[in-house]
Enzyme design. Sequence first.
Site, PDB file in Angstrom:
ATOM      1  N   ARG A 168     -21.097   1.490 -16.491  1.00 56.61           N
ATOM      2  CA  ARG A 168     -22.391   2.100 -16.129  1.00 56.61           C
ATOM      3  C   ARG A 168     -22.311   3.636 -16.266  1.00 56.61           C
ATOM      4  NH1 ARG A 168     -24.366   6.023 -12.214  1.00 56.61           N
ATOM      5  NH2 ARG A 168     -26.541   5.566 -11.841  1.00 56.61           N
TER       6      ARG A 168
ATOM      7  N   THR B 142     -20.190  14.246 -11.822  1.00 55.73           N
ATOM      8  CA  THR B 142     -20.237  13.169 -10.826  1.00 55.73           C
ATOM      9  C   THR B 142     -19.222  12.079 -11.144  1.00 55.73           C
ATOM     10  OG1 THR B 142     -21.762  11.647  -9.702  1.00 55.73           O
ATOM     11  CG2 THR B 142     -21.957  11.774 -12.075  1.00 55.73           C
TER      12      THR B 142
ATOM     13  N   THR C 253     -30.138  14.875  -8.754  1.00 56.31           N
ATOM     14  CA  THR C 253     -29.117  14.108  -8.045  1.00 56.31           C
ATOM     15  C   THR C 253     -29.789  12.860  -7.476  1.00 56.31           C
ATOM     16  OG1 THR C 253     -27.454  14.143  -6.278  1.00 56.31           O
ATOM     17  CG2 THR C 253     -29.461  15.395  -5.888  1.00 56.31           C
ATOM     18  N   GLY C 254     -28.986  11.850  -7.196  1.00 59.03           N
ATOM     19  CA  GLY C 254     -29.538  10.611  -6.650  1.00 59.03           C
ATOM     20  C   GLY C 254     -29.437   9.471  -7.655  1.00 59.03           C
TER      21      GLY C 254
ATOM     22  N   SER D 285     -17.697  11.965  -4.283  1.00 59.47           N
ATOM     23  CA  SER D 285     -18.757  11.670  -5.246  1.00 59.47           C
ATOM     24  C   SER D 285     -18.531  12.353  -6.585  1.00 59.47           C
ATOM     25  CB  SER D 285     -20.107  12.142  -4.709  1.00 59.47           C
ATOM     26  OG  SER D 285     -20.358  11.555  -3.457  1.00 59.47           O
TER      27      SER D 285
ATOM     28  N   THR E 150     -23.565  13.956  -6.384  1.00 55.69           N
ATOM     29  CA  THR E 150     -23.422  14.718  -7.626  1.00 55.69           C
ATOM     30  C   THR E 150     -23.648  16.198  -7.410  1.00 55.69           C
ATOM     31  OG1 THR E 150     -24.248  12.873  -8.893  1.00 55.69           O
ATOM     32  CG2 THR E 150     -24.562  15.032  -9.862  1.00 55.69           C
TER      33      THR E 150
HETATM   34  N1  ASP Z   1     -26.998  10.806 -10.197  1.00 53.49           N
HETATM   35  C1  ASP Z   1     -25.722  10.165 -10.048  1.00 53.49           C
HETATM   36  C2  ASP Z   1     -25.693   8.903 -10.847  1.00 53.49           C
HETATM   37  O1  ASP Z   1     -26.687   8.181 -10.891  1.00 53.49           O
HETATM   38  C3  ASP Z   1     -25.370   9.802  -8.653  1.00 53.49           C
HETATM   39  C4  ASP Z   1     -25.589  10.800  -7.585  1.00 53.49           C
HETATM   40  O2  ASP Z   1     -26.241  11.812  -7.744  1.00 53.49           O
HETATM   41  O3  ASP Z   1     -25.084  10.562  -6.515  1.00 53.49           O
HETATM   42  O4  ASP Z   1     -24.649   8.595 -11.380  1.00 53.49           O
END
Ligand code: ASP
Length: 325
Positions: free
Chosen positions: A214, A204, A237-238, A84, A186
């Site tokens: 993106r 990330t 994160t997320g 990731s 991340t």
């Molecule tokens: N926050 C990150 C993103 O949207 C992804 C992640 O945390 O896994 O790129």
Amino acid sequence: MKQTRRKFINSSIVITTGVILQSCEGKEITTNKELSKNIPIVVSTWKNEGANNAAWEVLSKNGKSIDAVEAGARIPEGDPADQSVGYGGRPDRDGNVTLDACIMNHLGGCGAVTYLQHIKHPISVARKVMEETPHVMLSGDGALQFALAQGFSKENLLTEASKKEYEEWLVKAEYKPKVNIELHDTIGIIGIDSDGNLSGACTTSGLAYKMAGRIGDSPIIGAGLYVDNEIGAAVATGMGELVMRSVGSFLVVELMRQGMSPFEACKEAVMRIVRKQDITDIQVGYIALDKNGNFGAYSVKPDFVFTVSDQSGIKIHDSESYETK
Ligand code: ASP
């Protein structure tokens, strides 16, 4: 004359972030050392012992928090097993590994890179953007050219394992981000050094098989990361789109400024998402640290964990969440 820190922040301008804090009138208020109950400390998203240990190595020797968070972020960036972040990260839907990162110091300085390819340590490039340019963010080919000019080497970041998974994904090419993918998304890492100064870093490879071009929240100051040395720091994160729509990390810090604890602030930031956005199959987690070394976290869905290192050692904590098992 002594005032409480809250009154001081509400009524005065901080003239110095050194050991002695002074009001506009020059009255001595208190010292950072007196304010700080649990420093140094470092907190990172997910199960990140390697990152925390690298950061703690710096902090435990009275090093600066900016050096600690950079050192911490570089560990998963360089680890091919972490799919990731950085080297070994999952590619976008065109098969390119594109990296996002940002860093912020105790003086409000910040640097970021987005859509950076071929460079293993985007967090260190982000730090160079902060320190060597008049800008905050460089993107794509410009970021790559800057990195090369700064002495970073160009490398292939797509490992055989990530390439194989990508080729399997191509068979159906369905875009379905997975909640809590592998429990180490991340990395966001925030810390306070023994001088009481806060810094943060976030890095990330973004969502696996994302559309080309993106950019997520992680390199966006205020969304993926925010640090205010008077108050605290937060990192996300997320699913970045939900974090960006609510300027999540800035929100967490501002809620702490209004008096919420790190936990309460993370929870309210998650609740803003829950109230307004579709959270089906979506995870978002925040971690936060206040100026005194108190920490907290909250997430939309269960199974978000975070790693804390302080004088008492290293520990993985489970975050509370809006949805439960
Ligand atoms: N926050 C990150 C993103 O949207 C992804 C992640 O945390 O896994 O790129």
